[in-house]
Write a protein that holds these residues in place. Structure first.
Motif, PDB file in Angstrom:
ATOM      1  N   PRO A 282       0.838  -1.208   0.000  1.00 61.23           N
ATOM      2  CA  PRO A 282       0.000   0.000   0.000  1.00 61.23           C
ATOM      3  C   PRO A 282       0.869   1.252   0.000  1.00 61.23           C
ATOM      4  O   PRO A 282       1.913   1.277   0.649  1.00 61.23           O
ATOM      5  N   ILE A 283       0.430   2.288  -0.699  1.00 61.34           N
ATOM      6  CA  ILE A 283       1.184   3.541  -0.700  1.00 61.34           C
ATOM      7  C   ILE A 283       0.769   4.387   0.495  1.00 61.34           C
ATOM      8  O   ILE A 283       1.605   4.911   1.220  1.00 61.34           O
ATOM      9  N   SER A 284      -0.536   4.514   0.694  1.00 63.84           N
ATOM     10  CA  SER A 284      -1.012   5.279   1.844  1.00 63.84           C
ATOM     11  C   SER A 284      -2.480   4.990   2.104  1.00 63.84           C
ATOM     12  O   SER A 284      -3.229   4.656   1.188  1.00 63.84           O
ATOM     13  N   HIS A 285      -2.876   5.127   3.368  1.00 67.89           N
ATOM     14  CA  HIS A 285      -4.299   5.045   3.728  1.00 67.89           C
ATOM     15  C   HIS A 285      -4.882   6.461   3.786  1.00 67.89           C
ATOM     16  O   HIS A 285      -6.061   6.626   4.046  1.00 67.89           O
ATOM     17  N   ASP A 286      -4.013   7.481   3.586  1.00 69.16           N
ATOM     18  CA  ASP A 286      -4.428   8.873   3.775  1.00 69.16           C
ATOM     19  C   ASP A 286      -4.474   9.554   2.398  1.00 69.16           C
ATOM     20  O   ASP A 286      -3.437   9.938   1.844  1.00 69.16           O
ATOM     21  N   LEU A 287      -5.678   9.690   1.855  1.00 67.62           N
ATOM     22  CA  LEU A 287      -5.792  10.173   0.469  1.00 67.62           C
ATOM     23  C   LEU A 287      -5.483  11.659   0.352  1.00 67.62           C
ATOM     24  O   LEU A 287      -4.961  12.110  -0.675  1.00 67.62           O
ATOM     25  N   GLU A 288      -5.804  12.433   1.384  1.00 66.52           N
ATOM     26  CA  GLU A 288      -5.501  13.876   1.300  1.00 66.52           C
ATOM     27  C   GLU A 288      -3.987  14.088   1.314  1.00 66.52           C
ATOM     28  O   GLU A 288      -3.441  14.850   0.514  1.00 66.52           O
TER      29      GLU A 288
END
Ligand SMILES: O=C(O)CCC(=O)C(=O)O
Length: 284
Positions: free
Chosen positions: A210-216
């Motif tokens: 995964p790259i990030s769980h935080d889309l902002e």
């Protein structure tokens, strides 16, 4: 509109979001369709499939759940959550859960066998194609806190040909608040070094995929907008294996159901992990 992904809020602003470009007008022009796919990294094809066929598939899946799972007075095609997950239901997508048998059943196989999907993939890969047997069903309900983290498909299938196209099929209407898929604008052209640092703060420390769980945070760090649509039953998304995508949280009573399938050229060697039916605990 209040949106989040993996329970992390993201502001729905023109700085962070823009609409997906529809390409349904190009479906009978193979060269233009291929060019658009490589230019945008995705194709948004509203109404490619029959709405009723998609809703029948939705009904066939939700009919497999015990009484009480669906809201009183609603039918399986509506797929509306009662708010009560039945006690004793095995974990999502593992043996014994309805999703596990559904992806191995005839309704799912018949639906995916439509020549529209394989024909589209053959046009895009410009060759005869094979649909990989690991075909994923994703079902999210409100308050599950579950959504797809920002990722690229290639990180999950890097042991075979990178010449892959994915088709994402919402099985029912799927507006943003029901958990629509979003694509990071132009991100298929980024090298992995651009987003490598983001992985450090992802919420799965043991998993580098995964790259990030935080889309902002992802949008701000990479200086790109998330492209969205309010999907309807019958729409199909196609994407390249290097475009960053993720899903929004499901915050409606209407549940999010979708299938994703992948094609390679028939004479390419696929990642061996994608040659058996999907299970949520298959580790791939
Ligand atoms: O449906 C989702 O949330 C994720 C789908 C996905 O990652 C894909 O189709 O490649």
């Amino acid at each position: 509109m209040k949106l989040s992904s993996n329970a992390v809020p993201i502001t729905f602003s023109s700085e962070l979001f823009a609409p997906l470009r529809p390409s349904a007008d190009l479906v009978s022009d193979p060269a233009a369709l291929r060019e658009r796919l490589h230019e945008d990294g995705y194709l948004y094809l509203p109404g490619l499939l029959g709405r009723q066929d998609v809703l029948r598939l939705r009904g066939a899946y939700f009919a497999r759940f015990p009484p009480g799972y669906l809201a009183a007075g609603t039918g399986p095609e509506d797929g509306i959550f009662s708010g009560e997950a039945p006690a004793g239901l095995p974990g999502y997508g593992v043996a014994g859960h309805p999703a596990h048998s559904f992806v191995r059943g005839t309704a799912f196989a018949r639906f995916l066998a439509t020549p529209k999907l394989a024909g589209l993939a053959a046009t895009l890969l410009d060759a005869p194609v094979t649909m990989l047997p690991r075909r994923i069903l994703r079902h999210f309900h409100r308050d599950s806190g579950l959504a797809s983290r920002a990722h690229i498909d290639l990180d999950y299938m890097d042991e075979g040909s990178p010449r892959v196209v994915t088709q994402w099929i919402p099985v029912g209407d799927c507006p943003r608040e029901t958990g629509g898929l979003v694509y990071l604008e132009g991100s298929h052209r980024l090298g992995p070094e651009a987003y490598e640092p983001l992985r450090e703060s992802a919420d799965r420390p043991g998993d580098r995929r995964p790259i990030s769980h935080d889309l902002e945070l992802t949008a701000r760090i990479l200086g790109r907008r998330w492209l969205w649509a309010d999907f309807a039953a019958g729409d199909v998304m196609v994407h390249l294996p290097r475009i960053i995508h993720a899903s929004l949280d499901t915050t409606t009573d209407t549940m999010r159901l979708s299938a994703d399938v992948r094609f390679v050229r028939a004479d390419d060697t696929p990642d061996p992990r994608w040659l058996r039916p999907w299970a949520a605990d298959d580790g791939a």
